[in-house]
Motif scaffolding. Structure first.
Motif, PDB file in Angstrom:
ATOM      1  N   GLN A 223       8.215   1.371   4.409  1.00  0.00           N
ATOM      2  CA  GLN A 223       6.965   1.286   3.656  1.00  0.00           C
ATOM      3  C   GLN A 223       6.934   0.028   2.789  1.00  0.00           C
ATOM      4  N   ALA A 227       4.133  -2.924   3.332  1.00  0.00           N
ATOM      5  CA  ALA A 227       3.303  -3.433   2.244  1.00  0.00           C
ATOM      6  C   ALA A 227       3.517  -4.936   2.078  1.00  0.00           C
ATOM      7  N   MET A 232       1.258  -8.031   0.180  1.00  0.00           N
ATOM      8  CA  MET A 232       1.260  -7.454  -1.159  1.00  0.00           C
ATOM      9  C   MET A 232       2.483  -7.931  -1.928  1.00  0.00           C
ATOM     10  N   GLN A 236       1.850  -4.898  -6.552  1.00  0.00           N
ATOM     11  CA  GLN A 236       0.820  -4.256  -5.736  1.00  0.00           C
ATOM     12  C   GLN A 236       1.429  -3.195  -4.830  1.00  0.00           C
ATOM     13  N   TYR A 240       0.090   0.567  -5.277  1.00  0.00           N
ATOM     14  CA  TYR A 240      -0.837   1.149  -4.304  1.00  0.00           C
ATOM     15  C   TYR A 240      -0.144   1.906  -3.175  1.00  0.00           C
ATOM     16  N   ILE A 241       1.098   1.548  -2.893  1.00  0.00           N
ATOM     17  CA  ILE A 241       1.754   2.146  -1.727  1.00  0.00           C
ATOM     18  C   ILE A 241       2.913   3.057  -2.123  1.00  0.00           C
ATOM     19  N   PRO A 244       2.235   6.105  -5.371  1.00  0.00           N
ATOM     20  CA  PRO A 244       1.438   7.283  -4.988  1.00  0.00           C
ATOM     21  C   PRO A 244       2.218   8.233  -4.084  1.00  0.00           C
ATOM     22  N   GLN A 245       2.989   7.651  -3.173  1.00  0.00           N
ATOM     23  CA  GLN A 245       3.774   8.503  -2.272  1.00  0.00           C
ATOM     24  C   GLN A 245       4.955   9.128  -2.992  1.00  0.00           C
TER      25      GLN A 245
END
Lengths: 321, 241
Positions: A223, A227, A232, A236, A240-241, A244-245
């Motif tokens: 991941q 990204a 990114m 960032q 954003y990645i 949240p997960q």
């Protein structure tokens, strides 16, 4: 066993007057326990997340700062931390602040100290979870862990659902009595230390099972790479990645931590904060009914915590899909 | 367009890449193949800086990617990459996967990003799935979304790291079809793959690697008909069997 089971005391009015009953007094303590749990949990989330990100940041200095925090607050027993926040910190701070703290009403003071101690202590564990969550990001990993049969044995859940202090008191006061009665041992044989050790081992291994499980759920750089490959930057990608997960994956474990704090609040006993546990014990000490009162307290903690644990399991099922 | 100049890479004592040199021109499709552990994935990840290297140099459009004024995020947004395990963002819908980098990195507004995304989903035949989450799609569909996600950044080059090796056999062709179309439109592509049918169809050149070294680089037709090295003959023989 010829024990005086005086449950009726609960309905009797408090000796100091004001028309309140002892059960009301205990309930008041329970409210305080809830307030303490929630405040400390919020503080722990905030502090733990900040340091967890530091730990996962690709900079040695940041990592070292985070590691120092974790090591300090995780390796010093909570009870010691209570004493430090309560007795030491006001003395070490500049006199003006120290005097101001001392001028606050004792009950507020003790409450704030408790929130700080619990918050920072638990924050250290959450920090490690955030770090593991970031380093991990499961998916097929969850299934792999399940395939390995990694579910917590029910026995651990039961042990975890009763606060450590109570576990200790149980083992110190109740178990030796039972053993003596059952085996007819003479009072000169001291088995209390052994029972305390057993209590500690049981509790610690319950935590270990959780931590190891969290460690296995993971290890995917994919991941981060995905990204990064989209251009990114680190902030960032994190914003954003990754986070949240990570938060979604960690939600159940965060809830578990909340339960742990709920139990650890019982430790404020030692600095005379009248929480649920202390109030219950006080009644027992006064009337010589410590055993039933401890059983009552244990049952209440157990009911609340196993209810919350059920909620966590439901959450885990939902996030697993 | 991309020039790798005698690049070497070590993991502690283990040398993963030995003196590798490759040049890829604009619009070329170059296939990297070889046994697993030969370093081909590491090699293409060097191009967008996902892996680092200790000696040699890599030029992108004539400029070293190691020079001070090259910012990696800047470089990466111009180089698309497709991963073996898709690496879609599971917390975002298909549409969200295609728009997030457009909005946050390229600063496109929501409407523009969405328009671009829907156009690309159309192209990979998944317009109807825009609102779904990655876990609701098959592997082949996920990989097509991943390709569309890379294309949403309008890349100048595409890197493919074994894009079909995690897929069930019946899904491989739907992904390859998208890649063939891309190649035919003139996209510059570096692909790590064992799909030799795909290679024959679109590749300009084949780079054969073994144990961290480039064993031979050749014209595609020539490589398949008559590989020069013993290792490549051996490898192709095993693939065909």
């Amino acid at each position: 066993m010829g024990y005086n089971w005086n449950w009726g005391v609960l309905l009797q009015p408090v000796a100091t007057g004001e028309g309140a009953t002892y059960i009301g007094w205990i309930l008041h303590g329970l409210m305080l326990t809830a307030a303490l749990t929630f405040s400390a949990w919020l503080l722990a989330l905030l502090v733990g997340t900040c340091f967890g990100i530091l730990r996962a940041w690709p900079s040695r200095l940041c990592d070292a700062i985070g590691a120092t925090y974790v090591s300090l607050f995780r390796n010093v027993p909570l009870i010691v931390q209570f004493f430090i926040w309560f007795f030491v910190v006001p003395e070490v701070l500049p006199t003006a602040i120290g005097d101001w703290i001392k001028s606050i009403t004792p009950s507020t003071q003790v409450f704030v100290v408790s929130v700080l101690a619990l918050g920072f202590f638990t924050g250290a564990r959450i920090c490690e979870q955030v770090r593991a969550g970031i380093a991990a990001l499961p998916d097929g990993q969850t299934q792999a862990a399940h395939a390995l049969g990694l579910t917590l044995p029910q026995a651990f859940l039961l042990v975890r659902a009763v606060p450590l202090v109570m576990l200790l008191l149980w083992f110190f006061l109740i178990v030796p009595q039972i053993l003596r009665t059952v085996f007819g041992l003479s009072p000169s044989v001291d088995i209390r230390l052994v029972s305390a050790m057993v209590a500690f081992v049981l509790l610690e291994s319950a935590f270990f099972a959780e931590i190891i499980r969290a460690g296995i759920l993971g290890l995917s750089k994919g991941q981060f790479h995905a990204a990064a490959a989209l251009g990114m930057g680190r902030y960032q990608a994190m914003r954003y990645i990754i986070l949240p997960q990570a938060f979604r994956a960690m939600l159940p474990i965060m809830m578990t931590q909340c339960i742990v704090i709920f139990q650890d609040t019982s430790l404020v006993y030692v600095i005379s904060l009248g929480d649920f546990f202390r109030n219950t014990v006080s009644i027992g000490e006064r009337d010589g009914t410590l055993v039933p009162m401890l059983l009552l307290a244990g049952a209440v903690y157990w009911v609340i915590c196993s209810g919350l644990s059920g909620l966590v399991r439901a959450l885990q099922k939902r996030t697993a899909t | 367009m991309i020039e790798l100049k005698s690049v070497s890479k070590w993991y502690q004592d283990f040398q993963a890449l030995k003196d590798c040199s490759v040049t890829v021109g604009k619009g070329e499709v170059v296939i990297f193949c070889g046994p697993s552990g030969s370093g081909k994935s590491s090699l293409i990840k060097l191009v967008n800086g996902l892996e680092d290297f200790q000696s040699g140099d890599i030029l992108y459009k004539g400029k070293s990617i190691r020079s001070r004024d090259v910012r990696l995020p800047e470089l990466r947004r111009r180089i698309g990459m497709v991963f073996q395990h898709f690496e879609l963002f599971p917390h975002l819908s298909v549409l969200g996967n295609l728009t997030i980098a457009q909005q946050k990195v390229l600063k496109r507004d929501a409407a523009e990003a969405e328009h671009k995304a829907m156009g690309l989903l159309d192209r990979v035949g998944l317009r109807a799935h825009a609102g779904k989450y990655p876990s609701q799609l098959s592997g082949g569909q996920q990989q097509r979304v991943a390709i569309a996600r890379s294309l949403s950044m309008d890349p100048e080059v595409m890197l493919f790291d074994e894009p079909t090796s995690a897929l069930d056999p019946e899904m491989i062709n739907e992904v390859l079809a998208v890649m063939v179309e891309l190649a035919q439109e003139g996209m510059t592509m570096l692909c790590v793959t064992h799909e030799m049918g795909f290679a024959r169809q679109v590749a300009d050149r084949v780079v054969f690697m073994d144990a961290g070294s480039i064993v031979e680089t050749g014209d595609c037709a020539a490589f398949f008909v008559a590989p020069r090295s013993e290792r490549a003959r051996d490898f192709l023989g095993k693939l065909l069997r």
